[in-house]
Design a protein around this motif. Sequence first.
Motif, PDB file in Angstrom:
ATOM      1  N   ASP A 430       0.876  -1.166   0.045  1.00  0.00           N
ATOM      2  CA  ASP A 430       0.148   0.033   0.015  1.00  0.00           C
ATOM      3  C   ASP A 430       1.010   1.357   0.039  1.00  0.00           C
ATOM      4  OD1 ASP A 430       0.814  -0.576   2.533  1.00  0.00           O
ATOM      5  OD2 ASP A 430      -0.849  -0.372   3.564  1.00  0.00           O
ATOM      6  N   THR A 431       1.966   1.310   0.854  1.00  0.00           N
ATOM      7  CA  THR A 431       2.719   2.481   0.694  1.00  0.00           C
ATOM      8  C   THR A 431       3.583   2.618  -0.463  1.00  0.00           C
ATOM      9  OG1 THR A 431       4.516   1.292   1.983  1.00  0.00           O
ATOM     10  CG2 THR A 431       3.036   2.711   3.460  1.00  0.00           C
ATOM     11  N   ARG A 432       3.880   1.643  -1.169  1.00  0.00           N
ATOM     12  CA  ARG A 432       4.675   1.422  -2.434  1.00  0.00           C
ATOM     13  C   ARG A 432       3.823   2.034  -3.592  1.00  0.00           C
ATOM     14  NH1 ARG A 432       6.422  -3.440  -2.260  1.00  0.00           N
ATOM     15  NH2 ARG A 432       4.960  -4.402  -3.359  1.00  0.00           N
ATOM     16  N   GLU A 433       2.594   1.914  -3.430  1.00  0.00           N
ATOM     17  CA  GLU A 433       1.599   2.420  -4.606  1.00  0.00           C
ATOM     18  C   GLU A 433       1.661   3.896  -4.490  1.00  0.00           C
ATOM     19  OE1 GLU A 433      -2.150   0.583  -3.734  1.00  0.00           O
ATOM     20  OE2 GLU A 433      -1.569  -1.386  -4.804  1.00  0.00           O
ATOM     21  N   ALA A 434       1.654   4.454  -2.932  1.00  0.00           N
ATOM     22  CA  ALA A 434       1.590   5.788  -2.865  1.00  0.00           C
ATOM     23  C   ALA A 434       2.933   6.674  -3.483  1.00  0.00           C
ATOM     24  CB  ALA A 434       1.314   6.216  -1.361  1.00  0.00           C
ATOM     25  N   LEU A 435       3.925   5.820  -3.111  1.00  0.00           N
ATOM     26  CA  LEU A 435       5.389   6.261  -3.504  1.00  0.00           C
ATOM     27  C   LEU A 435       5.470   6.374  -4.792  1.00  0.00           C
ATOM     28  CD1 LEU A 435       8.080   7.170  -2.016  1.00  0.00           C
ATOM     29  CD2 LEU A 435       8.603   4.627  -2.518  1.00  0.00           C
ATOM     30  N   LEU A 436       4.979   5.127  -5.840  1.00  0.00           N
ATOM     31  CA  LEU A 436       5.051   5.529  -7.149  1.00  0.00           C
ATOM     32  C   LEU A 436       4.048   6.400  -7.542  1.00  0.00           C
ATOM     33  CD1 LEU A 436       5.035   1.561  -7.679  1.00  0.00           C
ATOM     34  CD2 LEU A 436       6.999   3.161  -7.995  1.00  0.00           C
ATOM     35  N   ALA A 437       2.967   6.817  -6.934  1.00  0.00           N
ATOM     36  CA  ALA A 437       2.448   7.935  -7.559  1.00  0.00           C
ATOM     37  C   ALA A 437       2.720   9.302  -7.379  1.00  0.00           C
ATOM     38  CB  ALA A 437       0.876   7.891  -6.495  1.00  0.00           C
ATOM     39  N   SER A 438       3.702   9.469  -6.360  1.00  0.00           N
ATOM     40  CA  SER A 438       4.229  10.778  -6.007  1.00  0.00           C
ATOM     41  C   SER A 438       4.861  11.537  -7.201  1.00  0.00           C
ATOM     42  CB  SER A 438       4.906  10.863  -4.837  1.00  0.00           C
ATOM     43  OG  SER A 438       6.415  10.035  -5.003  1.00  0.00           O
ATOM     44  N   PRO A 439       5.683  10.704  -7.964  1.00  0.00           N
ATOM     45  CA  PRO A 439       6.371  11.802  -9.249  1.00  0.00           C
ATOM     46  C   PRO A 439       5.206  12.257 -10.173  1.00  0.00           C
ATOM     47  CG  PRO A 439       7.009   9.380  -9.127  1.00  0.00           C
ATOM     48  CD  PRO A 439       6.007   9.512  -8.045  1.00  0.00           C
ATOM     49  N   ILE A 440       3.832  12.032  -9.996  1.00  0.00           N
ATOM     50  CA  ILE A 440       3.000  12.425 -10.974  1.00  0.00           C
ATOM     51  C   ILE A 440       2.608  13.857 -10.315  1.00  0.00           C
ATOM     52  CG2 ILE A 440       0.460  12.380 -11.748  1.00  0.00           C
ATOM     53  CD1 ILE A 440       0.526   9.166 -11.072  1.00  0.00           C
ATOM     54  N   TRP A 441       2.840  14.234  -9.087  1.00  0.00           N
ATOM     55  CA  TRP A 441       2.740  15.465  -8.679  1.00  0.00           C
ATOM     56  C   TRP A 441       3.730  16.434  -9.056  1.00  0.00           C
ATOM     57  CZ3 TRP A 441      -0.400  19.136  -6.828  1.00  0.00           C
ATOM     58  CH2 TRP A 441       0.160  20.371  -6.307  1.00  0.00           C
ATOM     59  N   PHE A 442       4.737  15.692  -9.342  1.00  0.00           N
ATOM     60  CA  PHE A 442       6.044  16.647  -9.527  1.00  0.00           C
ATOM     61  C   PHE A 442       5.977  17.203 -11.246  1.00  0.00           C
ATOM     62  CE2 PHE A 442       7.391  14.917  -5.200  1.00  0.00           C
ATOM     63  CZ  PHE A 442       7.532  15.898  -4.566  1.00  0.00           C
ATOM     64  N   LEU A 443       5.579  16.074 -11.801  1.00  0.00           N
ATOM     65  CA  LEU A 443       5.505  16.131 -13.215  1.00  0.00           C
ATOM     66  C   LEU A 443       4.631  17.333 -13.525  1.00  0.00           C
ATOM     67  CD1 LEU A 443       5.501  12.616 -14.359  1.00  0.00           C
ATOM     68  CD2 LEU A 443       7.415  14.366 -14.920  1.00  0.00           C
ATOM     69  N   LEU A 444       3.349  17.344 -12.574  1.00  0.00           N
ATOM     70  CA  LEU A 444       2.583  18.474 -13.060  1.00  0.00           C
ATOM     71  C   LEU A 444       2.717  19.760 -12.661  1.00  0.00           C
ATOM     72  CD1 LEU A 444      -0.756  16.401 -11.599  1.00  0.00           C
ATOM     73  CD2 LEU A 444      -0.595  17.705 -13.933  1.00  0.00           C
ATOM     74  N   LEU A 445       3.634  19.677 -11.474  1.00  0.00           N
ATOM     75  CA  LEU A 445       4.102  20.976 -11.164  1.00  0.00           C
ATOM     76  C   LEU A 445       5.207  21.548 -11.740  1.00  0.00           C
ATOM     77  CD1 LEU A 445       4.995  21.043  -7.077  1.00  0.00           C
ATOM     78  CD2 LEU A 445       3.325  22.385  -8.318  1.00  0.00           C
ATOM     79  N   GLY A 446       6.160  20.573 -12.438  1.00  0.00           N
ATOM     80  CA  GLY A 446       7.053  21.066 -13.369  1.00  0.00           C
ATOM     81  C   GLY A 446       6.471  21.372 -14.580  1.00  0.00           C
ATOM     82  N   ALA A 447       5.458  20.881 -15.065  1.00  0.00           N
ATOM     83  CA  ALA A 447       4.922  21.533 -16.460  1.00  0.00           C
ATOM     84  C   ALA A 447       4.403  22.720 -16.101  1.00  0.00           C
ATOM     85  CB  ALA A 447       3.762  20.432 -16.853  1.00  0.00           C
ATOM     86  N   SER A 448       3.666  23.107 -14.863  1.00  0.00           N
ATOM     87  CA  SER A 448       3.030  24.313 -14.598  1.00  0.00           C
ATOM     88  C   SER A 448       4.009  25.250 -14.542  1.00  0.00           C
ATOM     89  CB  SER A 448       2.404  24.194 -13.213  1.00  0.00           C
ATOM     90  OG  SER A 448       1.189  23.278 -13.216  1.00  0.00           O
ATOM     91  N   TYR A 449       5.277  24.938 -13.912  1.00  0.00           N
ATOM     92  CA  TYR A 449       6.218  26.051 -13.677  1.00  0.00           C
ATOM     93  C   TYR A 449       6.806  26.364 -15.113  1.00  0.00           C
ATOM     94  CZ  TYR A 449      10.489  28.408 -11.816  1.00  0.00           C
ATOM     95  OH  TYR A 449      11.458  29.291 -11.639  1.00  0.00           O
ATOM     96  N   VAL A 450       6.999  25.297 -15.975  1.00  0.00           N
ATOM     97  CA  VAL A 450       7.556  25.697 -17.415  1.00  0.00           C
ATOM     98  C   VAL A 450       6.651  26.740 -18.240  1.00  0.00           C
ATOM     99  CG1 VAL A 450       8.079  24.698 -19.695  1.00  0.00           C
ATOM    100  CG2 VAL A 450       9.052  23.636 -17.498  1.00  0.00           C
ATOM    101  N   TRP A 451       5.401  26.215 -18.031  1.00  0.00           N
ATOM    102  CA  TRP A 451       4.519  27.260 -18.542  1.00  0.00           C
ATOM    103  C   TRP A 451       4.234  28.633 -18.257  1.00  0.00           C
ATOM    104  CZ3 TRP A 451      -0.304  29.168 -16.505  1.00  0.00           C
ATOM    105  CH2 TRP A 451      -1.258  29.905 -17.447  1.00  0.00           C
ATOM    106  N   LYS A 452       4.272  28.812 -16.703  1.00  0.00           N
ATOM    107  CA  LYS A 452       4.451  29.897 -16.066  1.00  0.00           C
ATOM    108  C   LYS A 452       5.502  30.685 -16.466  1.00  0.00           C
ATOM    109  CE  LYS A 452       5.773  30.743 -11.866  1.00  0.00           C
ATOM    110  NZ  LYS A 452       6.339  32.364 -11.697  1.00  0.00           N
ATOM    111  N   ARG A 453       6.810  30.081 -16.616  1.00  0.00           N
ATOM    112  CA  ARG A 453       8.075  30.994 -17.087  1.00  0.00           C
ATOM    113  C   ARG A 453       7.918  31.347 -18.484  1.00  0.00           C
ATOM    114  NH1 ARG A 453      12.720  30.556 -14.036  1.00  0.00           N
ATOM    115  NH2 ARG A 453      13.452  31.880 -15.588  1.00  0.00           N
ATOM    116  N   ARG A 454       7.296  30.524 -19.498  1.00  0.00           N
ATOM    117  CA  ARG A 454       7.175  30.794 -20.790  1.00  0.00           C
ATOM    118  C   ARG A 454       6.226  32.172 -21.148  1.00  0.00           C
ATOM    119  NH1 ARG A 454       7.165  24.777 -23.710  1.00  0.00           N
ATOM    120  NH2 ARG A 454       9.442  24.341 -23.703  1.00  0.00           N
ATOM    121  N   ARG A 455       4.971  32.091 -20.265  1.00  0.00           N
ATOM    122  CA  ARG A 455       4.064  33.108 -20.390  1.00  0.00           C
ATOM    123  C   ARG A 455       4.615  34.480 -19.886  1.00  0.00           C
ATOM    124  NH1 ARG A 455      -1.554  33.280 -16.943  1.00  0.00           N
ATOM    125  NH2 ARG A 455      -0.060  34.020 -15.258  1.00  0.00           N
TER     126      ARG A 455
END
Length: 460
Positions: A430-455
């Motif tokens: 159960d904890t391994r599943e949550a750990l594997l899900a955490s990179p999704i949040w950072f990918l979303l944040l990374g994409a948002s930051y790049v979009w914000k910088r370009r804007r």
Amino acid sequence: MTALTEHPDHLRRSLSNRHLQLIAIGGAIGTGLFMGSGKTISLAGPSIVLVYLIIGVMLFFVMRAMGELLLSDLRYKSFIDFSTDLLGPWAGFFCGWTYWFCWIITAIADVIAIAAYAQYWFPGLAPWIPAVLCVLLLLTLNLTTVRLFGEMEFWFALIKIVAICALIVTGFALVAWGFESPSGNKATLANLWNDGGVFPKGLGGFFAGFQIAVFAFVGIELVGTTAAETADPERNLPKAINSIPVRIIIFYVMALLAIMVVTPWHLVEAGKSPFVELFVLAGVPAAASLINFVVLTSATSSANSGIFSTSRMLYGLAQEDHAPGVFARLSRAAVPSLGLLFSCFCLLLGATLVYVIPDVVTAFTLVTTLAAVLFMFVWSLILCAYMAYRRKRPQLHQASKYKMPGGVVMCWVCLAFFAFVIVLLTLQTDTREALLASPIWFLLLGASYVWKRRRAVRAS
């Protein structure tokens, strides 16, 4: 227009030392201690005391690093500010939004817990009613003044403290009395080593305890989000942080010892609150109702902290241009009201989504583990900011009256410890599943930051 009716342009320092001390205590004592201690004891036995001590010591150094950074420049309102200043805009963006998301997840869990605890007294009540009422009540109180938030946290934390102190006194009184339970188990200090020693489940059991125990400390950094609203921070912030070790020894170590000296660790049931069981043994007939009330206030306190800290994070993010500018506006009471409303909307939205998921327990394990992983990321950023501060501002460190013990060396020790906990999270499904899900949040944040910088580049 008078000063009273104008919208202020900065947060007010309305929280006193009394509020700050109790907010720090409330942050250090999670609901997990009341409800989750049964599971941790059954996993690790008496060695669970060492687990809490080790985690507590590591987080004390993180708090000391945060304390030195906040006091090095009183313009820093929270860890978003010093992360942005010392590591770059990306760090403030990632730190602020991750912390906001952490508390939204934690507050969703708390609101659902409140609904479950309310059903103990009102079994016929639809679970969404106490959840919505709780959010509306906390929103109303938080919109009034920051001092009212401090006052609420003061009394919520006080209830937790009284309950834990009562448990410790009761436990050791039963040992002094030589109490023997109806099943023939005697209350004695020897219970700590009689049943297989201090490490009855070996290193495997000892390590398993870290996975759950680390969740209990989530919120210990809350004292850092109150820095901009604390009266006399140079005196009050060190006092709040320095008392963390004492609190951990009293509230975690002594409480767990009190439980295990009365009931041998192997008889502690994972699914039950050992707090209730101990008071029942002591002959308190209303023990279940009493602890239900304490856990209800504990969950309300945590949800209250979540609503407070997420609104302050949005305020800080907006000031750094990491979030829409409307979140930087303050109400006449010097409260970031739009941030409060947005966080509460997300909280209610999340709470309704949890009811849609059929297996609530699975969903809860996933979101709380995810929150713990993301909290460790925020704690690690605080340490990285401290190391950058030592490198870039040596003169400020030399002038500091509140230096972090161990300095950069202890930063690396703490970072290695967090890496060790992450490895431990891979051991359970159960904890391994949550750990594997955490990179999704950072990918979303990374994409948002790049979009914000370009804007921003296009706008210039």
